[in-house]
Every structure is written in C-alpha cells, then in structure tokens.
Design a protein around this motif. Structure first.
Motif, short mmCIF file in Angstrom:
data_model
loop_
_atom_site.label_atom_id
_atom_site.label_comp_id
_atom_site.label_asym_id
_atom_site.label_seq_id
_atom_site.Cartn_x
_atom_site.Cartn_y
_atom_site.Cartn_z
N THR A 20 -3.45 3.65 -2.14
CA THR A 20 -3.11 3.24 -0.78
C THR A 20 -4.36 2.73 -0.05
O THR A 20 -5.48 2.91 -0.51
CB THR A 20 -2.51 4.42 0.00
OG1 THR A 20 -3.43 5.51 -0.04
CG2 THR A 20 -1.18 4.86 -0.60
N LYS A 21 -4.12 2.10 1.10
CA LYS A 21 -5.21 1.46 1.84
C LYS A 21 -6.18 2.47 2.47
O LYS A 21 -5.95 3.67 2.43
CB LYS A 21 -4.62 0.55 2.93
CG LYS A 21 -3.85 -0.65 2.34
CD LYS A 21 -3.37 -1.62 3.43
CE LYS A 21 -2.62 -2.80 2.82
NZ LYS A 21 -2.13 -3.75 3.86
N ALA A 22 -7.25 1.94 3.05
CA ALA A 22 -8.34 2.80 3.55
C ALA A 22 -7.93 3.66 4.74
O ALA A 22 -8.38 4.79 4.89
CB ALA A 22 -9.54 1.94 3.94
N PHE A 23 -7.05 3.12 5.61
CA PHE A 23 -6.75 3.85 6.85
C PHE A 23 -5.25 4.00 7.12
O PHE A 23 -4.84 4.33 8.23
CB PHE A 23 -7.42 3.17 8.04
CG PHE A 23 -8.93 3.11 7.90
CD1 PHE A 23 -9.70 4.27 8.04
CD2 PHE A 23 -9.56 1.91 7.60
CE1 PHE A 23 -11.09 4.21 7.89
CE2 PHE A 23 -10.94 1.85 7.45
CZ PHE A 23 -11.71 3.00 7.59
N CYS A 24 -4.41 3.65 6.12
CA CYS A 24 -2.96 3.83 6.27
C CYS A 24 -2.36 4.07 4.89
O CYS A 24 -3.08 4.01 3.89
CB CYS A 24 -2.32 2.62 6.94
SG CYS A 24 -2.49 1.08 6.00
N GLY A 25 -1.05 4.31 4.83
CA GLY A 25 -0.43 4.65 3.55
C GLY A 25 0.13 3.46 2.78
O GLY A 25 0.84 3.63 1.79
N CYS A 26 -0.16 2.21 3.21
CA CYS A 26 0.39 1.04 2.53
C CYS A 26 -0.18 0.89 1.13
O CYS A 26 -1.33 1.24 0.88
CB CYS A 26 0.07 -0.23 3.32
SG CYS A 26 0.91 -0.31 4.90
N SER A 27 0.63 0.34 0.24
CA SER A 27 0.21 0.14 -1.16
C SER A 27 -0.88 -0.92 -1.26
O SER A 27 -0.92 -1.88 -0.49
CB SER A 27 1.41 -0.29 -2.00
OG SER A 27 0.97 -0.74 -3.26
N GLN A 37 3.33 -5.35 2.25
CA GLN A 37 2.59 -4.08 2.19
C GLN A 37 1.77 -3.94 3.46
O GLN A 37 0.54 -3.99 3.43
CB GLN A 37 1.71 -4.06 0.94
CG GLN A 37 2.56 -4.04 -0.34
CD GLN A 37 1.79 -4.31 -1.61
OE1 GLN A 37 0.65 -4.76 -1.56
NE2 GLN A 37 2.41 -4.06 -2.74
N VAL A 38 2.49 -3.83 4.57
CA VAL A 38 1.83 -3.75 5.88
C VAL A 38 2.53 -2.71 6.76
O VAL A 38 3.68 -2.36 6.52
CB VAL A 38 1.86 -5.13 6.60
CG1 VAL A 38 0.96 -6.12 5.90
CG2 VAL A 38 3.28 -5.66 6.70
N CYS A 39 1.81 -2.23 7.77
CA CYS A 39 2.36 -1.27 8.72
C CYS A 39 1.63 -1.47 10.05
O CYS A 39 0.70 -2.27 10.13
CB CYS A 39 2.17 0.16 8.20
SG CYS A 39 0.47 0.72 8.29
N PRO A 40 2.03 -0.76 11.11
CA PRO A 40 1.37 -0.96 12.41
C PRO A 40 -0.16 -0.81 12.35
O PRO A 40 -0.88 -1.50 13.06
CB PRO A 40 2.00 0.11 13.30
CG PRO A 40 3.37 0.30 12.72
CD PRO A 40 3.20 0.15 11.23
N VAL A 41 -0.66 0.09 11.48
CA VAL A 41 -2.11 0.30 11.44
C VAL A 41 -2.83 -0.93 10.89
O VAL A 41 -3.74 -1.47 11.52
CB VAL A 41 -2.47 1.55 10.58
CG1 VAL A 41 -3.99 1.67 10.41
CG2 VAL A 41 -1.90 2.81 11.22
N CYS A 42 -2.40 -1.41 9.70
CA CYS A 42 -3.14 -2.54 9.10
C CYS A 42 -2.74 -3.87 9.73
O CYS A 42 -3.42 -4.88 9.52
CB CYS A 42 -3.04 -2.54 7.58
SG CYS A 42 -1.39 -2.48 6.91
N LEU A 43 -1.65 -3.89 10.52
CA LEU A 43 -1.32 -5.10 11.28
C LEU A 43 -2.09 -5.12 12.60
O LEU A 43 -2.06 -6.10 13.33
CB LEU A 43 0.18 -5.15 11.58
CG LEU A 43 1.09 -5.50 10.40
CD1 LEU A 43 2.55 -5.37 10.83
CD2 LEU A 43 0.81 -6.91 9.90
ZN LIG Z 1 -0.76 -0.30 6.51
#
Ligand SMILES: [Zn+2]
Length: 474
Positions: A20-27, A37-43
């Motif tokens: 998963t990514k450095a600061f969120c749970g995305c693959s 493979q995005v979420c509010p954190v990495c967006l």
């Molecule tokens: Zn994310």
C-alpha cells in the motif's frame, strides 16, 4: 590545454515494495486502469489526513542500513511545495533538513580498482502522479501519487560516466537483494537524476552543475553523462560558461535539451508537515532491521570466490540476481563441487533463466542439475551427453537418471573400442600427428575433438586423452 575532471553525483529514487501507499491504504500495484487506486488522502482532498505506512519505514531503514548509513533516532517530514498537475496537494511530502539517515557509502569497482562512493543521505518521500500527454489533451493518472519512495543522494564522488553507470548497477543490485525494490527501470520504480560538472584537474572547487533528469536505463545513463561532460568541456573551452539548469535527455537523438533553470531549495518553501508527527526510530527497532538484512551481493560474491573457489567473473555472474544466487548455492551444496556446478549453470542453465524484478523463472531445480552432474562424475554419461540430457529435463520434473535410462545412453569407457577410434583418427590426420609429435602439443585438443565427434560425444574424455597420448608418444 587544460585537462578537465568530471564530477558526478547521482540522486536515485527507488520505489519501496510495499503493498500500500506511503500515507494511505491504496494499492501500489503497477498497471491498473488510471485513477482506480486513489482515495481522499492521495487525491489531496481537503481535510484528509496522512498516516505513515510502517512497512515503508521498515524498508527505508533497511535500505539505509544496507548502504552503511547512520540512522537518526529523530527525523521529520516536510512539505516540498510546487505546482504541477500530477501533484493534487500542491506539495510533496518529503524529508528535508531532518532526514532519517545520513553518511553512508557504497563500494564499486572503479576504473583504477575499488572505490568507495559516499552517500549523503537516504530519506523517505512520496511519489507524484503521472501526466499523460495526448495529441490534443493531457490527462493525469494519480495511481502512483503517494507511492513510497526512498531518495538516495550520492556524494559527488564519481569521476566518469562509466563509474556512474557502475554505481547505479551496484546500488540496484543491493536494493534488489534486500528486497525493497524490484530494480525495474522500465516501469519507473528505479529512477536516476545526475548532477554533472567539470573542473580543471586538481582543482578543489566544484564547477557549476547541470542536473540531468530521469534517465531510465543503464546504457542511457552512461551515454547521457558522457554527452554532458563533452558538452560542458566544449562550452568552456570555447570561452563560454556553464549555466545551472535542468536538462532532459533525448535518447533517440543522443542529445540533451534545457528543461528549466534549476530551482534552489528556497523555491520550494519547505516547512515541517503539520499533519505528521516526527518520526522516532528506537534503537531496538533499528537493530532488529539490521539483524534481518541478508548477505549483500558484494559479500556473497567475495564468499563464492573465497570459500567456493569460483573465479571473480563467475561469482559476479552468479550473484547477478538473488534467485539465481540461491539456486546456484543449493545446487553447489547438493553436488559438492561448486566450481563445476558454476560452469554448468553459466554455460547451460542461465540461457533458460528469465528475470523480472525480484522474480526469476528457472526451469530446472537444483536437484536436477546436481543429479545430472553426478552422472557425469560417475562416468555414466559424458559431459557432452549431459547437455543432451539437460535439454530433455528443462521445463519438466523428470530426473536425469530416468532420461539417461530411457535414451539408453552410456558413456563408452571400453578402452579397446576407444583405442580403435583413436587409431583411425590418427591415421586419417597424418600431418597434424607429425606436427604434434614435433612439439605442437596444442593439437592434442584437435584429436580429442575428432574422437568425440566420431563417438558422438559418448567417449570418456579422460580415457581418450590417455590413449591419444600413448599412440602419439607424447
Ligand atoms: Zn490513497
């Protein structure tokens, strides 16, 4: 005429192999459809808060320790501010004046022998997304945004394009062996920027440096740096002046072009990220990571030479990939004669091996190879027949002795049968026989070769040698 000395330092960005990514749970999986493979954190959506990935920290520490860096118990994440479409937050989370490690080194084979290249620091940061430029529109894929990276900043200790390429290879091998990176330049998980300057030979002061961006193959690195050294030398010798800038490399044309004048650190307005607490690494954690480090490629190579009697060249080839090295070691242990196993693996097995990042496909097992060589040792089959048997067991789970039995293969160790063939060969080649008797002993190999050909490789080579020497009186 002034002699110019090139001064090169490399900055390498390596993607850490976390799920998963450095600061969120995305693959972090490569090759997914854009923006899946995005979420509010990495967006970078307002109000979303980052949480540091523990596995990324572990891998980053592993990297720094493998490069002999000092780990700092207290470090901090900073915001590196700049505007670019692939960076939705408007800043990249990185480490700036308080990185988690510093002062390491990497030993390479330089042009004049072993060289120790300094490593300024290894720090953690996140990757940006990717801009994809079409004919009329440009689109952004943010799957990569937030993927954990380590940046490995090298000291300006490299003195030629060849040395720079060697450093990069050695570094890539270390990261692959410790399992933190797949060394895949094509997929962008291992990227390199090069700072290049020249100065009059013997000078202490550094010249104005030019940064070459994102050079994505070992061959290109060497070419791009050599080109830059030549460009700067011609410029200075023609009375011009090198300007500090960032240049891109056009491999197709073998030239570079100016991208932008180089930013200074103050342009990024770094400040500590208020969303992330300081990173505290306790001594026990660091020691635990240190204890889990595997043998590094250089140590492995030295051990293969020292303890197994391999040539440095063979040891170098067999430690080119962790899976290949493990395969060789297993076969060598099973068989008992590492040098013979090394020869066979290099001449036959490696042809059929394919590697992709950390993965390797080896279509035979160590047991099959050791068993095959034991049949040669026992005199059941000849070395040449071993190659035929190998061709039959590759990609199957058959054991070599079964193939030998099925093919009715047998090495001819019958002295009288071999003598008959040897006599015939000597009679058919009177001129060579005469030269050999006259002292041209290298011709013995020719006769052995002829006998092996006549017997389709089934003759016991030691016996052939003995009989020929006797017949030829040498
Ligand atoms: Zn994310």
């Amino acid at each position: 005429m002034t002699a110019w000395e090139p001064v090169i330092g490399l900055e390498v960005h390596a993607q850490l192999l976390t799920r998963t990514k450095a600061f969120c749970g995305c693959s972090t999986a490569y090759g997914a459809p854009p923006n899946t493979q995005v979420c509010p954190v990495c967006l970078g959506l307002p109000g979303a808060l980052p949480v540091l990935n523990g596995e990324a920290v572990r891998m980053a520490v592993r990297t720094a320790l493998a490069l002999s860096c000092t780990i700092k118990p207290h470090s901090r994440f900073a915001r590196k501010n700049y505007f670019y479409p692939d960076l939705p937050k408007g800043y990249q989370i990185s480490q700036y004046d308080e990185p988690f490690s510093e002062r390491g080194h990497l030993v390479i084979e330089g042009e004049g022998g072993e060289r120790r290249i300094g490593i300024t620091r290894v720090h953690m940061e996140e990757d940006a997304g990717k801009n994809v430029h079409g004919a009329s529109v440009s689109v952004v894929d943010l799957n990569r945004a937030g993927v954990p990276l380590v940046e490995i900043v090298g000291e300006p200790d490299l003195r030629s394009a060849t040395e720079a390429a060697e450093y990069l290879r050695v570094l890539r091998d270390v990261l692959v062996f410790i399992g933190v990176n797949d060394g895949n330049l094509e997929e962008g998980s291992f990227r390199c920027d090069a700072n290049v300057s020249i100065r009059p030979a013997g000078a202490k002061e550094l010249g104005t440096r030019v940064e070459l961006k994102n050079i994505n193959s070992f061959r290109f690195v060497e070419r791009a740096i050599a080109h830059e050294i030549n460009r700067q030398t011609a410029l200075v010798e023609g009375g011009g002046r090198v300007v500090q800038e960032t240049r891109g490399w056009k491999e197709g044309e073998g030239t570079s072009y100016s991208l932008r004048s180089k930013e200074e650190a103050q342009d990024y307005r770094y400040f500590p990220d208020p969303d992330l607490p300081p990173l505290v690494l306790d001594a026990m954690f660091v020691e635990e990571v240190r204890a889990s480090l595997p043998e590094l490629p250089r140590d492995k190579r030295d051990r293969f030479v020292r303890e197994m009697g391999l040539t440095p060249q063979a040891a170098g080839v067999l430690t080119g990939h962790p899976r290949v090295a493990a395969f060789f070691e297993e076969a060598a242990t099973l068989h008992g004669q590492p040098a013979r196993v090394a020869n066979f693996v290099q001449s036959e097995v490696l042809r059929d091996v394919t590697t992709h990042g950390l993965a390797a496909t080896i279509p035979v097992t160590a047991r099959q190879v050791a068993g095959l060589l034991r049949l040669v040792d026992a005199g059941t089959i000849s070395g040449k027949q071993a190659k035929e048997v190998y061709a039959k067991i590759v990609g199957s789970d058959r054991m070599p002795e079964d193939v030998v039995a099925e093919l009715g293969m047998q090495q001819v160790s019958d002295a009288s049968a071999i003598e008959e063939v040897c006599r015939r060969v000597v009679e058919q080649n009177p001129k060579q026989a005469e030269q050999l008797r006259a002292g041209k002993t290298a011709l013995l190999g020719f006769f052995v070769g002829q006998v092996m050909k006549e017997t389709k490789g089934s003759a016991n080579p030691q016996l052939v040698n003995d009989v020929l020497r006797r017949l030829l009186g040498i």
